[in-house]
Design a protein around this motif. Structure first.
Motif, mmCIF file in Angstrom:
data_model
loop_
_atom_site.group_PDB
_atom_site.id
_atom_site.type_symbol
_atom_site.label_atom_id
_atom_site.label_comp_id
_atom_site.label_asym_id
_atom_site.label_seq_id
_atom_site.Cartn_x
_atom_site.Cartn_y
_atom_site.Cartn_z
ATOM 1 N N THR A 81 42.253 30.682 28.266
ATOM 2 C CA THR A 81 41.836 31.145 29.585
ATOM 3 C C THR A 81 41.282 32.566 29.452
ATOM 4 O OG1 THR A 81 44.100 31.898 30.023
ATOM 5 C CG2 THR A 81 43.481 29.713 30.818
ATOM 6 N N ILE A 82 40.103 32.782 30.010
ATOM 7 C CA ILE A 82 39.429 34.071 29.916
ATOM 8 C C ILE A 82 39.089 34.522 31.331
ATOM 9 C CG2 ILE A 82 37.492 35.318 28.866
ATOM 10 C CD1 ILE A 82 37.196 32.852 26.989
ATOM 11 N N TYR A 83 39.829 35.502 31.831
ATOM 12 C CA TYR A 83 39.547 35.935 33.199
ATOM 13 C C TYR A 83 40.017 37.371 33.413
ATOM 14 C CZ TYR A 83 44.506 34.775 34.076
ATOM 15 O OH TYR A 83 45.878 34.718 34.037
ATOM 16 N N ASP A 84 39.326 38.045 34.292
ATOM 17 C CA ASP A 84 39.647 39.416 34.690
ATOM 18 C C ASP A 84 39.059 39.620 36.076
ATOM 19 O OD1 ASP A 84 40.088 42.090 35.038
ATOM 20 O OD2 ASP A 84 39.328 42.699 33.077
ATOM 21 N N CYS A 85 39.912 39.652 37.082
ATOM 22 C CA CYS A 85 39.441 39.696 38.467
ATOM 23 C C CYS A 85 40.102 40.837 39.235
ATOM 24 C CB CYS A 85 39.760 38.382 39.197
ATOM 25 S SG CYS A 85 38.948 36.939 38.515
ATOM 26 N N VAL B 79 40.248 38.917 51.017
ATOM 27 C CA VAL B 79 38.985 39.541 51.386
ATOM 28 C C VAL B 79 37.969 39.472 50.246
ATOM 29 C CG1 VAL B 79 37.892 41.694 52.130
ATOM 30 C CG2 VAL B 79 40.199 41.110 52.929
ATOM 31 N N GLU B 80 38.441 39.653 49.021
ATOM 32 C CA GLU B 80 37.492 39.755 47.895
ATOM 33 C C GLU B 80 38.159 39.279 46.610
ATOM 34 O OE1 GLU B 80 35.064 43.258 45.393
ATOM 35 O OE2 GLU B 80 36.268 43.765 47.174
ATOM 36 N N VAL B 81 37.398 38.538 45.816
ATOM 37 C CA VAL B 81 37.772 38.182 44.441
ATOM 38 C C VAL B 81 36.540 38.479 43.600
ATOM 39 C CG1 VAL B 81 38.524 36.396 42.834
ATOM 40 C CG2 VAL B 81 39.373 36.387 45.194
ATOM 41 N N ASP B 82 36.609 39.553 42.837
ATOM 42 C CA ASP B 82 35.447 40.005 42.077
ATOM 43 C C ASP B 82 35.770 39.954 40.584
ATOM 44 O OD1 ASP B 82 33.010 41.090 41.369
ATOM 45 O OD2 ASP B 82 33.698 43.159 41.582
ATOM 46 N N GLY B 83 34.984 39.198 39.833
ATOM 47 C CA GLY B 83 35.201 39.104 38.394
ATOM 48 C C GLY B 83 34.670 37.793 37.855
ATOM 49 N N ASP B 84 34.949 37.536 36.594
ATOM 50 C CA ASP B 84 34.501 36.319 35.924
ATOM 51 C C ASP B 84 35.703 35.534 35.413
ATOM 52 O OD1 ASP B 84 31.707 36.868 36.175
ATOM 53 O OD2 ASP B 84 31.935 38.390 34.610
ATOM 54 N N VAL B 85 35.586 34.232 35.491
ATOM 55 C CA VAL B 85 36.654 33.348 35.024
ATOM 56 C C VAL B 85 36.022 32.250 34.173
ATOM 57 C CG1 VAL B 85 38.548 31.823 35.687
ATOM 58 C CG2 VAL B 85 37.997 33.808 37.109
#
Length: 385
Positions: A68-72, A51-57
């Motif tokens: 790798t820099i990500y937080d979702c 439904v949703e993937v919210d964050g920055d990658v």
């Protein structure tokens, strides 16, 4: 005017980021819906839709390493079907899917479950099955995400890379039937080498630091890259995604690690290996770590010293290991003898000390003298008129 490009090792040393958030959202939407788990009674639960993937990658390059820099935040719908045909649907929210959880293991995933309000009571086992088995299947996918991220986008920010993966091994070209016979290998040229040594003191035990340096599961937490390490003599290891390779010579837990050390870089001679001896000296509340790299090609001392400090020391600091800066105790040195003599010469002479007995005797003499002379100072009587 022609411009000479930087060497690969120099160009890849600088920081560079690539934002890949749209690609990441598509990856989660594509990969997570393939997950299906089954219970012992034949009930089935699957991920129905993301439904949703919210964050920055982002994928970063720093000091020749890919990070790798990500937080979702990931929200998905799940669906379950029991063997008797009972169905249920619900929602699952994972507030954080990040590098720190997936690769560093700094915390555990959090799963927030719900089931649709119109689900019958018979659907409760389906929610229990989802809670029991979906997290394991999801975490397998989460672990594959940073690998696919590097494989897909790593070539775009590594200078001089024509492969989709920095860990990929080029396939040797097939030998041509008409190719001339190979010439005899030329004797290896002698390489002049030097010793590079750095020290750092950390507020940690020697056993903990030894494990950080040798445990295959803990190395990625500070190296920010995959590692291979069996931590046994005469076994090969790889650090920084294959950027450093070698073989363990000897290991003394909590005391010393001795290993061959070869840098996979255009500036490092092909096939050449130095010897890295890491000693751990524990005191009451800290441990001094000494990295001694013997066999560094002459001319690469400064670059290698920066690599050791950047890869190892700063790597430990990046995960919270405090480096202690030890300074010698501060004390005021005694003044030079000549200065002391001059100060004494300039000082006014001190009055001699007077004994209390002398003071008492002097006071007594004054009293007796006053008594003897008193009659002579009396006024004569006045005459009557």
């Amino acid at each position: 005017m022609s411009v000479t490009p930087m060497a690969y090792s120099t160009a890849n040393w600088h920081w560079k980021n690539k934002t890949v958030t749209p690609w990441a959202k598509e990856w989660f939407e594509r990969e997570l819906v393939t997950i299906t788990v089954e219970g012992p009674d034949g009930a089935v639960v699957s991920v129905e839709r993301v439904v949703e993937v919210d964050g920055d990658v982002e994928l970063g390059r720093r000091k020749s390493k890919l990070i790798t820099i990500y937080d979702c935040k990931v929200v998905l719908n799940w669906k379950g079907t029991a063997t008797d045909g009972t169905e249920a649907t619900g929602k699952l929210t994972i507030p954080e899917v990040s590098h720190e959880i997936t690769l560093d293991g700094l915390s555990d995933y959090v799963y927030q479950w719900s089931i649709s309000s119109d689900a019958p009571p018979e659907a409760a086992p389906l929610l229990a099955l989802a809670k029991a088995k979906l997290p394991t299947a999801l975490e397998v996918k989460f672990a594959a995400f940073p690998v696919d991220l590097v494989e897909t986008h790593g070539k775009d920010i590594i200078v001089g890379s024509n492969e989709p993966s920095r860990t990929g091994t080029p396939t040797p070209a097939a030998a041509s039937a008409s190719a001339p016979a190979k010439k005899a290998a030329a004797p290896a040229q002698k390489i002049n080498t030097a010793l590079v040594e750095i020290e750092a003191t950390f507020h940690a035990s020697a056993d903990d630091l030894f494990a950080l340096l040798t445990d295959e599961k803990r190395i990625p937490s500070w190296s920010r890259a995959p590692a291979k390490s069996a931590a046994a003599p005469d076994t090969e290891y790889e650090l920084f995604g294959g950027g450093v390779r070698g073989k363990y010579i000897s290991l003394k837990p909590g005391k010393e690690i001795k290993q061959t050390w070869g840098l996979q870089s255009p500036t490092w001679p092909s096939g050449h290996a130095a010897t890295l001896t890491t000693t751990l000296d524990q005191s009451t509340d800290s441990t001094k770590v000494t990295f001694s790299l013997d066999g560094v090609p002459t001319g690469l001392e400064d670059e290698t010293r920066r690599n050791l400090e950047g890869y190892y020391v700063l790597g430990f600091k990046s995960i919270g290991y405090v480096q202690l800066v030890l300074a010698p105790p501060q004390s005021s040195p005694p003044p030079p003898r000549r200065a002391k003599e001059k100060a004494q010469a300039k000082a006014p002479p001190k009055a001699p000390a007077v004994s209390p007995l002398v003071v008492s005797l002097g006071f007594a003499v004054l009293v007796l003298g006053a008594a003897f002379l008193a009659p002579y100072f009396r006024l004569p009587p006045s005459s009557s008129q």
